[in-house]
Design a protein around this motif. Structure first.
Motif, short mmCIF file in Angstrom:
data_model
loop_
_atom_site.label_atom_id
_atom_site.label_comp_id
_atom_site.label_asym_id
_atom_site.label_seq_id
_atom_site.Cartn_x
_atom_site.Cartn_y
_atom_site.Cartn_z
N PHE A 198 -0.78 0.68 18.17
CA PHE A 198 -0.18 2.00 18.28
C PHE A 198 0.22 2.58 16.93
N SER A 199 0.69 1.76 16.01
CA SER A 199 1.09 2.29 14.72
C SER A 199 -0.11 2.77 13.92
N LYS A 200 -1.27 2.19 14.17
CA LYS A 200 -2.46 2.56 13.42
C LYS A 200 -3.23 3.69 14.08
N GLU A 201 -3.35 3.64 15.41
CA GLU A 201 -4.24 4.53 16.11
C GLU A 201 -3.57 5.79 16.67
N ASN A 202 -2.25 5.77 16.79
CA ASN A 202 -1.60 6.84 17.52
C ASN A 202 -0.75 7.71 16.63
N PHE A 203 -1.10 9.00 16.56
CA PHE A 203 -0.41 9.92 15.66
C PHE A 203 1.06 10.11 16.03
N ASN A 208 5.95 9.46 14.37
CA ASN A 208 7.02 10.45 14.24
C ASN A 208 8.24 10.14 15.09
N ASN A 209 8.05 9.94 16.37
CA ASN A 209 9.22 9.91 17.25
C ASN A 209 9.13 8.91 18.39
N GLY A 210 8.16 8.04 18.38
CA GLY A 210 8.10 7.03 19.44
C GLY A 210 7.24 7.40 20.61
N GLU A 211 6.74 8.65 20.66
CA GLU A 211 5.80 9.01 21.72
C GLU A 211 4.42 8.45 21.41
N VAL A 212 3.67 8.19 22.44
CA VAL A 212 2.29 7.74 22.24
C VAL A 212 1.35 8.56 23.12
N ALA A 233 -4.75 17.83 18.86
CA ALA A 233 -5.60 16.99 18.00
C ALA A 233 -4.72 15.95 17.33
N PRO A 234 -5.32 14.88 16.81
CA PRO A 234 -4.53 13.80 16.20
C PRO A 234 -3.59 14.27 15.09
#
Length: 333
Positions: free
Chosen positions: A29-34, A38-42, A193-194
């Motif tokens: 998640f830290s690598k793939e998810n924008f 920022n705030n813990g959302e995925v 978008a990402p």
């Protein structure tokens, strides 16, 4: 005693350390998810961003659009017994949504996001609408709802907020406030978008002409502007879009509160040509409906894309609603 002081000081300092975003420890998640950064959302694990260079937004007051079920907590003939009043509105709305094919849809005077989701599930299965939200009134059926092909984030609901009637005194010379209409305003994060997102605010402001109604709208707008200032303090580059039925005429004091702001970062731009009107739908002579873009997001506005789409004949449009829809397109940069 001295050791006790050190312990208290250590605990105090430790309590001041900001909380760690635990998602950052998860390699995926830290690598793939924008959003996670920022705030813990995925982003949902089964979601893939569409390979699009632009996206379209549609806003439309669809006039008393209610489902076939009686909500026992709402006392209104239109909501209690809607079948004789709705006619072909659902089928016509479905056709209109297919024609416009907007990525983000905001509807005013619509009963609930639950109702909109059911329409999408039954009639718009292949269009990609997966995300729905609203902040419904406890006692009335005319709400503002959103349907999106893109993931949605935090929704800021304003229904509990009390706003003033600015510059207005009642017959007793006293100021007034209201908090019955502010469920018809909310803001929500949208993620097309990402590396691109914006804050969308949907509104259906107080209707009617006259000093009191104008004062009520000005109070609602003043609150929204203070909210926007809060967002800009967090991020001076925040993209913001306000859409809906403002119940305010072109060049009115209410619209000028958005468009005549002296500070550029707080200013909104109306991209629709001044000649375009939206009410009434079969014979439009005035503008009540707007898509207002802040100066940050205006950089992504696709030139000349703001319009009132011609979906049906004037007579058919009036059967659906007394308002015309408005759409615009943004380039993802």
């Amino acid at each position: 005693m001295k050791n006790s002081i050190y312990i208290v000081l250590f605990l105090t300092l430790a309590g001041c350390v900001s909380s760690t975003n635990l998602i950052e420890k998860d390699a995926y998640f830290s690598k793939e998810n924008f959003l996670a950064k920022n705030n813990g959302e995925v982003i949902p694990s089964n979601y893939t961003y569409p390979q699009k260079k632009s996206f379209k937004v549609l806003s439309w007051n669809v006039e008393h659009f209610v489902d076939s079920f009686d909500d026992p907590y709402i006392d209104s003939k239109r909501e209690n017994i809607p079948d004789s009043l709705m006619g072909n509105k659902i089928a016509d709305l479905v056709t209109a949504l297919k024609k416009t094919n907007a990525d983000v849809v905001v509807l005013q005077e619509f009963e609930s996001a639950k109702f909109l989701r059911s329409i999408a599930d039954e009639n718009l299965q292949n269009m990609g609408y997966k995300y729905f939200a609203d902040v419904p009134s406890h006692g009335w059926y005319m709400n503002v709802v959103i349907m999106s092909k893109f993931p949605l984030g935090v929704i800021y609901g304003y229904g509990n907020v009390t706003t003033p009637l600015l510059g207005y005194k009642n017959k007793d010379g006293l100021p007034e406030t209201q908090n019955t209409l502010n469920t018809r305003m909310w803001s929500i994060e949208v993620y097309p978008a990402p590396n691109y997102n914006f804050l969308l605010t949907g509104v259906h402001l107080k209707a009617g002409r006259g000093e009191r109604n104008i004062a009520m709208r000005k109070g609602q707008i003043n609150f929204l502007k203070q909210q926007f200032n809060r967002f800009l303090k967090e991020d001076k580059n925040k993209n913001m879009l306000v859409v809906g039925d403002f119940n305010s005429l072109l060049g009115s004091e209410e619209i000028n509160l958005f468009t005549n702001e002296k500070r550029n970062r707080e200013k909104f731009i109306d991209p629709l040509p001044q000649t375009i009107m939206t009410h009434t739908s079969d014979d439009p002579k005035r503008r009540l409906d707007y898509i207002l873009i802040n100066t940050n997001m205006y950089k992504e506005y696709k030139e000349n894309s703001a319009e009132v789409p011609q979906l049906f004949t004037p007579q058919k449009m009036r059967e659906i609603s007394d308002h015309l829809p408005v759409t615009t397109t943004f380039i993802i940069k």
